[in-house]
Design a protein around this motif. Structure first.
Motif, short mmCIF file in Angstrom:
data_model
loop_
_atom_site.label_atom_id
_atom_site.label_comp_id
_atom_site.label_asym_id
_atom_site.label_seq_id
_atom_site.Cartn_x
_atom_site.Cartn_y
_atom_site.Cartn_z
N ALA A 15 0.82 -1.21 0.00
CA ALA A 15 0.00 0.00 0.00
C ALA A 15 0.85 1.26 0.00
CB ALA A 15 -0.93 0.00 1.21
N ILE A 16 2.12 1.16 0.46
CA ILE A 16 2.99 2.33 0.49
C ILE A 16 3.17 2.90 -0.91
CG2 ILE A 16 5.39 3.02 0.81
CD1 ILE A 16 4.05 3.02 3.39
N VAL A 17 3.27 2.03 -1.92
CA VAL A 17 3.44 2.50 -3.29
C VAL A 17 2.25 3.35 -3.71
CG1 VAL A 17 3.71 1.78 -5.69
CG2 VAL A 17 4.88 0.52 -3.87
N GLY A 18 1.05 2.88 -3.38
CA GLY A 18 -0.14 3.66 -3.70
C GLY A 18 -0.17 4.99 -2.98
N VAL A 19 0.31 5.02 -1.74
CA VAL A 19 0.34 6.27 -0.98
C VAL A 19 1.32 7.24 -1.62
CG1 VAL A 19 0.95 7.30 1.23
CG2 VAL A 19 -0.35 5.19 1.17
N MET A 20 2.49 6.73 -2.04
CA MET A 20 3.47 7.61 -2.68
C MET A 20 2.90 8.28 -3.92
SD MET A 20 6.95 5.33 -2.45
CE MET A 20 7.77 5.02 -0.88
N VAL A 21 2.17 7.50 -4.70
CA VAL A 21 1.57 8.06 -5.91
C VAL A 21 0.46 9.05 -5.55
CG1 VAL A 21 0.27 7.50 -8.00
CG2 VAL A 21 2.16 6.04 -7.27
N ALA A 22 -0.32 8.72 -4.52
CA ALA A 22 -1.46 9.56 -4.16
C ALA A 22 -1.02 10.91 -3.63
CB ALA A 22 -2.33 8.84 -3.13
N VAL A 23 -0.07 10.93 -2.70
CA VAL A 23 0.29 12.19 -2.07
C VAL A 23 1.17 13.05 -2.97
CG1 VAL A 23 2.40 11.46 -0.91
CG2 VAL A 23 0.94 13.17 0.16
N ALA A 24 1.94 12.44 -3.87
CA ALA A 24 2.71 13.19 -4.88
C ALA A 24 3.59 14.25 -4.24
CB ALA A 24 1.75 13.81 -5.90
N LEU A 25 4.52 13.85 -3.40
CA LEU A 25 5.40 14.81 -2.73
C LEU A 25 6.41 15.44 -3.69
CD1 LEU A 25 6.16 12.83 0.55
CD2 LEU A 25 4.85 14.94 0.38
N LEU A 26 6.96 14.64 -4.57
CA LEU A 26 8.06 15.11 -5.40
C LEU A 26 7.67 16.08 -6.51
CD1 LEU A 26 11.14 14.84 -5.86
CD2 LEU A 26 10.63 13.01 -7.47
N PRO A 27 6.63 15.81 -7.32
CA PRO A 27 6.34 16.71 -8.44
C PRO A 27 6.15 18.18 -8.05
CG PRO A 27 5.18 14.66 -8.74
CD PRO A 27 5.78 14.60 -7.38
N PRO A 28 5.37 18.52 -6.99
CA PRO A 28 5.28 19.95 -6.64
C PRO A 28 6.63 20.55 -6.24
CG PRO A 28 3.57 18.68 -5.54
CD PRO A 28 4.52 17.70 -6.12
N LEU A 29 7.48 19.74 -5.60
CA LEU A 29 8.80 20.22 -5.22
C LEU A 29 9.66 20.51 -6.45
CD1 LEU A 29 10.73 20.75 -2.82
CD2 LEU A 29 11.42 18.36 -2.97
N VAL A 30 9.60 19.62 -7.43
CA VAL A 30 10.34 19.84 -8.67
C VAL A 30 9.77 21.03 -9.44
CG1 VAL A 30 11.01 18.80 -10.87
CG2 VAL A 30 11.01 17.42 -8.80
N VAL A 31 8.44 21.17 -9.45
CA VAL A 31 7.82 22.32 -10.10
C VAL A 31 8.29 23.62 -9.44
CG1 VAL A 31 5.62 23.54 -10.43
CG2 VAL A 31 5.79 21.10 -10.94
N LEU A 32 8.38 23.64 -8.12
CA LEU A 32 8.86 24.82 -7.40
C LEU A 32 10.28 25.17 -7.85
CD1 LEU A 32 8.71 26.98 -5.17
CD2 LEU A 32 9.41 25.20 -3.53
N GLY A 33 11.15 24.17 -7.92
CA GLY A 33 12.52 24.44 -8.35
C GLY A 33 12.61 24.91 -9.78
N LEU A 34 11.84 24.30 -10.66
CA LEU A 34 11.84 24.71 -12.07
C LEU A 34 11.35 26.15 -12.22
CD1 LEU A 34 10.44 21.48 -13.79
CD2 LEU A 34 12.80 22.29 -13.80
N LEU A 35 10.33 26.50 -11.45
CA LEU A 35 9.80 27.87 -11.52
C LEU A 35 10.82 28.88 -11.00
CD1 LEU A 35 6.14 27.26 -10.27
CD2 LEU A 35 6.85 27.85 -12.60
N LEU A 36 11.49 28.54 -9.89
CA LEU A 36 12.50 29.45 -9.34
C LEU A 36 13.68 29.58 -10.30
CD1 LEU A 36 12.55 28.33 -5.58
CD2 LEU A 36 11.54 30.40 -6.54
N GLY A 37 14.10 28.47 -10.90
CA GLY A 37 15.21 28.53 -11.85
C GLY A 37 14.87 29.28 -13.11
#
Length: 332
Positions: free
Chosen positions: A230-252
């Motif tokens: 179930a951890i895999v499903g949680v990782m996909v559901a909460v999506a921690l990484l994509p917003p963080l990467v979007v933040l960095g791309l926007l700042l850069g």
């Protein structure tokens, strides 16, 4: 199977005390082998009774030194137990010791950890720039960002300052590495605000808050019931990484007006996940053997700070949506 094997290595002087303590528990199958100085007592018991047995051993044998106990999962056994018997019914949760081991052992700051963060960040950035959901999901599964947040939740309910410091340290380094690499990628590859996968992560709505809380509950339940799938499903559901990467791309890329929305989404996910996980662990009555006052102090701080952030984010989201709705109605 909902059974565990305890191997208790103790001395001849402790043997009778250990056996007397074990007799107080139902559903136990006990056998032993003797050596010259050490006695090995093996016990098969339901998962629900592991924590109670260990508590009794700690409480009644301190003056002679605690025996060494190994906890082993039982995959299968012969003859097969009656799965419909009361002793073999589904367990509510794992023991405190197993939960601690499941979250603490993977929390190691190693080159493998840093490499996984780096690779998942690169994959997520490629997926965002190509607007490929499949690539983004692959990065979410690969990123090891959920474990430190669960570590903080477990540390809070157990009053473990060492685990808390390690979780915060590893989580901060992982997030900092992902953000720094994303900023560099944003400088090298300036992004377009027309990309749908980018624009989908520059604002926070009520559903995002609910998603973070639901994912936090699910992650805590998967940890305490040993349902690692179930951890895999949680990782996909909460999506921690994509917003963080979007933040960095926007700042850069110098997109300063959109960056605060992505930052707010990152904070929402982290705070909501940790708050929900901590509350779920408390609801399952996970408590330390000692230092309960310290554990209560930690959980009060975590829940208090989390509630302040969640209420603040909800107020901000409500105000933003009401402003948008008001402007829309005025145009009509």
């Amino acid at each position: 199977m909902n059974l565990r094997l305890l191997e208790i290595d103790t001395s001849n002087t402790q043997q009778d005390q250990v056996l007397a303590l074990l007799k107080a528990f139902p559903c136990l199958d006990v056998w032993q082998s003797s050596g010259s100085e050490q006695i090995s007592i093996r016990v098969t018991l339901p998962t629900t009774q592991v924590e109670a047995v260990l508590n009794q051993l700690r409480e009644h044998l301190p003056e002679l030194g605690n025996p060494r106990v190994m906890i082993l999962p039982i995959e299968t056994m012969w003859p097969m137990p009656d799965l419909d018997a009361p002793c073999n019914q589904a367990t509510a949760r794992l023991s405190r010791e197993e939960i601690y081991a499941n979250v603490a052992q993977p929390l190691q700051l190693s080159w493998t950890q840093l490499g996984m963060v780096t690779l998942s960040t690169l994959i997520a950035a490629i997926g965002l720039l190509k607007s490929s959901e499949a690539i983004i999901i692959g990065a979410m599964v690969l990123a090891p960002l959920l474990q430190p947040i669960l570590g903080v939740a477990v540390a809070a309910v157990l009053g473990d300052s060492v685990l808390a410091k390690r979780s915060i340290k590893i989580g901060s380094i992982s997030i900092g590495l992902a953000l720094g690499l994303s900023i560099l990628l944003g400088i090298v590859f300036p992004i377009s605000t027309d990309l749908p996968e980018i624009m989908a992560r520059v604002s926070v709505g009520p559903l995002d808050v609910g998603l973070a809380i639901a994912a936090g509950i699910a992650s805590a339940l998967s940890l305490t019931t040993d349902n690692q799938n179930a951890i895999v499903g949680v990782m996909v559901a909460v999506a921690l990484l994509p917003p963080l990467v979007v933040l960095g791309l926007l700042l850069g890329s110098g997109e300063w007006t959109l960056a605060p929305g992505a930052l707010l989404l990152v904070v929402t996910n982290v705070i909501g996940l940790n708050l929900a996980a901590t509350t779920t662990l408390m609801a399952q009555n996970i408590q330390p053997q000692s230092q309960r006052w310290q554990a209560q102090h930690y959980t009060q701080w975590v829940i208090g700070i989390g509630m302040v952030f969640v209420l603040g984010i909800m107020s901000m989201v409500t105000w933003q949506h009401s402003s948008i709705l008001g402007a829309f109605l005025q145009r009509i």
